[in-house]
Design an enzyme around this catalytic site. Structure first.
Site, PDB file in Angstrom:
ATOM      1  N   HIS A   1     -74.021  99.787  38.079  1.00 49.02           N
ATOM      2  CA  HIS A   1     -74.399 100.225  36.735  1.00 49.02           C
ATOM      3  C   HIS A   1     -73.170 100.685  35.941  1.00 49.02           C
ATOM      4  O   HIS A   1     -73.243 101.594  35.135  1.00 49.02           O
ATOM      5  CB  HIS A   1     -75.478 101.326  36.785  1.00 49.02           C
ATOM      6  CG  HIS A   1     -76.805 100.775  37.221  1.00 49.02           C
ATOM      7  ND1 HIS A   1     -77.681 100.174  36.350  1.00 49.02           N
ATOM      8  CD2 HIS A   1     -77.380 100.713  38.441  1.00 49.02           C
ATOM      9  CE1 HIS A   1     -78.754  99.762  37.020  1.00 49.02           C
ATOM     10  NE2 HIS A   1     -78.604 100.074  38.299  1.00 49.02           N
ATOM     11  N   THR A   2     -72.060 100.029  36.210  1.00 50.11           N
ATOM     12  CA  THR A   2     -70.839 100.290  35.443  1.00 50.11           C
ATOM     13  C   THR A   2     -70.519  99.121  34.513  1.00 50.11           C
ATOM     14  O   THR A   2     -69.768  99.296  33.553  1.00 50.11           O
ATOM     15  CB  THR A   2     -69.629 100.483  36.384  1.00 50.11           C
ATOM     16  OG1 THR A   2     -69.649  99.423  37.338  1.00 50.11           O
ATOM     17  CG2 THR A   2     -69.682 101.805  37.115  1.00 50.11           C
TER      18      THR A   2
ATOM     19  N   SER B   1     -89.224  73.752  42.137  1.00 52.61           N
ATOM     20  CA  SER B   1     -88.621  74.653  43.121  1.00 52.61           C
ATOM     21  C   SER B   1     -89.339  74.526  44.457  1.00 52.61           C
ATOM     22  O   SER B   1     -90.563  74.717  44.531  1.00 52.61           O
ATOM     23  CB  SER B   1     -88.720  76.103  42.638  1.00 52.61           C
ATOM     24  OG  SER B   1     -88.432  76.972  43.725  1.00 52.61           O
TER      25      SER B   1
ATOM     26  N   ASP C   1     -73.190  89.958  37.630  1.00 48.81           N
ATOM     27  CA  ASP C   1     -73.816  88.999  38.543  1.00 48.81           C
ATOM     28  C   ASP C   1     -73.361  87.579  38.254  1.00 48.81           C
ATOM     29  O   ASP C   1     -72.966  86.835  39.149  1.00 48.81           O
ATOM     30  CB  ASP C   1     -75.343  89.077  38.428  1.00 48.81           C
ATOM     31  CG  ASP C   1     -75.866  90.467  38.756  1.00 48.81           C
ATOM     32  OD1 ASP C   1     -75.073  91.294  39.247  1.00 48.81           O
ATOM     33  OD2 ASP C   1     -77.048  90.711  38.513  1.00 48.81           O
TER      34      ASP C   1
HETATM   35  C1  GLA Z   1     -78.162  94.134  37.866  1.00 53.19           C
HETATM   36  C2  GLA Z   1     -77.523  93.560  36.603  1.00 53.19           C
HETATM   37  C3  GLA Z   1     -75.995  93.733  36.623  1.00 53.19           C
HETATM   38  C4  GLA Z   1     -75.611  95.166  36.954  1.00 53.19           C
HETATM   39  C5  GLA Z   1     -76.375  95.678  38.166  1.00 53.19           C
HETATM   40  C6  GLA Z   1     -76.136  97.146  38.421  1.00 53.19           C
HETATM   41  O1  GLA Z   1     -77.777  93.380  38.986  1.00 53.19           O
HETATM   42  O2  GLA Z   1     -77.832  92.193  36.473  1.00 53.19           O
HETATM   43  O3  GLA Z   1     -75.460  93.327  35.389  1.00 53.19           O
HETATM   44  O4  GLA Z   1     -75.798  96.004  35.848  1.00 53.19           O
HETATM   45  O5  GLA Z   1     -77.768  95.485  38.043  1.00 53.19           O
HETATM   46  O6  GLA Z   1     -74.817  97.377  38.766  1.00 53.19           O
END
Ligand code: GLA
Length: 395
Positions: free
Chosen positions: A41-42, A74, A181
């Site tokens: 969450h950064t 899928s 991600d």
């Molecule tokens: C999810 C979001 C990412 C990130 C994480 C927490 O995976 O898709 O962008 O914010 O949560 O770190």
């Protein structure tokens, strides 16, 4: 876990049953999942993250069509059948279900000036547990973008692909995620983690030398709901905290602050919940930088301690853990041979990531598995992570 080599034959025969054999042998693409080692969450707070791509991921068989329609299927969700959509002007639809992720990518690429000249028949198969915090969504988004880029010769560079995939999730699917991600899935490198500055998108690879330890992913196996709204709420709380801090200090993102700088001005955030959210974002960012330094100095022990501190902050300040993730982390902390353990990904459910001495892995799985099942009522799953390259064409 089914091995992809065993799956390829099944994928090919299903592809031919569904879509015919006229297009010759379809092309094969793969895209990894990701596990974040620290820096949670950064990303949307302009901080640092330290994820790596993993061998578990998503595969696709792809054949071009002559018209402007695509058909997606899928193997993980056969009951949803074949989903058909137009390659131009597609809009989000509940009827598209899981396919909104790849369809969103087609739309975002079109909006960015990369309109497809024709459609495709695509069969997907994933060996990544869905909704487990290992980025099954980013995996299929980046996969779709790489397929279009490669098959249609757009020549879009990788970081741009990553941004378009994130845009699809933000604007088409409606999840206000950060860049981590899609970046890890698109830019992953075998045996390396990526230190990414989400403020500037500057990054570097860091070879993972874990000194006789492995990365063990443990899935709570909790099916989660409401994650999107809670995630978007956390993001909004951080934005509001930032606005309050900007009244007393000219910063653009929480990720710019040291812990001491934050502590000195934290009282400018009137809402106490928002203050805790912001404290997590600032401390976690600095913890991530310290953790990478420790790892690069071969201090895996210190890296593990910082992982544990990350979990505590996500539990107490950010409140995105919950009983299942807390139980897994706390059990892991009690085991011999565990250097660190924390939740990974967005939270609420999903997985923990632990650094475990190789010799201790069987006992870790037995002890944590039994105690978790006794407390929570069902068993967790374990995967020893192998660090993989980013999304690419295989054949
Ligand atoms: C999810 C979001 C990412 C990130 C994480 C927490 O995976 O898709 O962008 O914010 O949560 O770190």
């Amino acid at each position: 876990m089914q091995d992809i080599h065993d799956m390829y034959g099944r994928m090919l025969s299903r592809f031919q049953e569904l879509f015919g054999t006229d297009g010759g042998t379809p092309a094969l693409f793969r895209s990894p999942g990701r596990v974040n080692l620290i820096g949670e969450h950064t990303d949307y707070n302009g901080g640092h993250v330290f994820p790596c791509a993993i061998t578990l991921g998503t595969y696709a068989l792809v054949a071009p069509r002559t018209d402007n329609v695509s058909r997606l299927y899928s193997m993980n969700l056969p009951a949803k059948g074949v989903i058909e959509f137009p390659m131009h002007g597609a809009t989000r639809s509940d009827a598209y279900d899981w396919a909104n992720y790849p369809i969103g990518v087609v739309r975002m690429m079109e909006d960015a000036g990369h309109a497809a000249a024709h459609g495709f028949d695509i069969l997907f198969y994933g060996n990544l547990p869905n909704g487990a915090g290992l980025s099954s969504s980013a995996s299929i988004e980046v996969l779709m973008a790489v397929i279009l880029n490669d098959e249609l010769g757009f020549g879009i560079d990788r970081v741009e692909i990553v941004k378009l995939a994130q845009k699809a999730e933000n604007q088409f699917v409606g999840m206000n995620c950060g860049i981590m991600d899609q970046f890890a899935v698109g830019m992953g490198k075998k045996d390396c983690a990526i230190l990414l500055d989400c403020n500037t998108l500057s990054y570097r690879y860091s070879k993972l030398a874990l000194d006789g330890c492995s990365i063990v992913i443990t899935n709570t196996n909790k099916t989660h709901s409401l994650v999107t709204s809670a995630y978007n709420e956390r993001r909004a709380q951080c934005e509001s905290a930032l606005k309050a801090l900007q009244k007393v200090k000219p910063i653009k993102a929480l990720g710019e602050l040291t812990n001491a700088e934050f502590d000195a001005i934290a009282s400018a955030i009137p809402d106490l919940v928002e203050r805790r959210r912001a404290r997590h974002a600032v401390y976690e960012n600095n913890r991530t930088l310290e953790a990478v330094k420790a790892l690069e100095a071969n201090d895996v022990k210190r890296f593990g301690e910082l992982m544990n501190a990350s979990h505590v902050s996500l539990r107490d300040d950010y409140e995105v853990t919950g009983p299942e993730l807390d139980t897994l982390a706390e059990l892991a902390w009690q085991q011999d041979g565990v250097l660190g353990s924390r939740m990974t990904g967005g939270g609420f459910a999903g997985c923990t990531v632990s650094i475990v001495r190789d010799a201790a892995i069987p006992a870790f799985e037995k002890n944590v598995g039994d105690a978790y099942a006794a407390k929570i009522g069902y068993a967790p799953s374990f995967y020893v992570a192998n660090i993989a390259d980013g999304a690419c064409r295989l054949s």
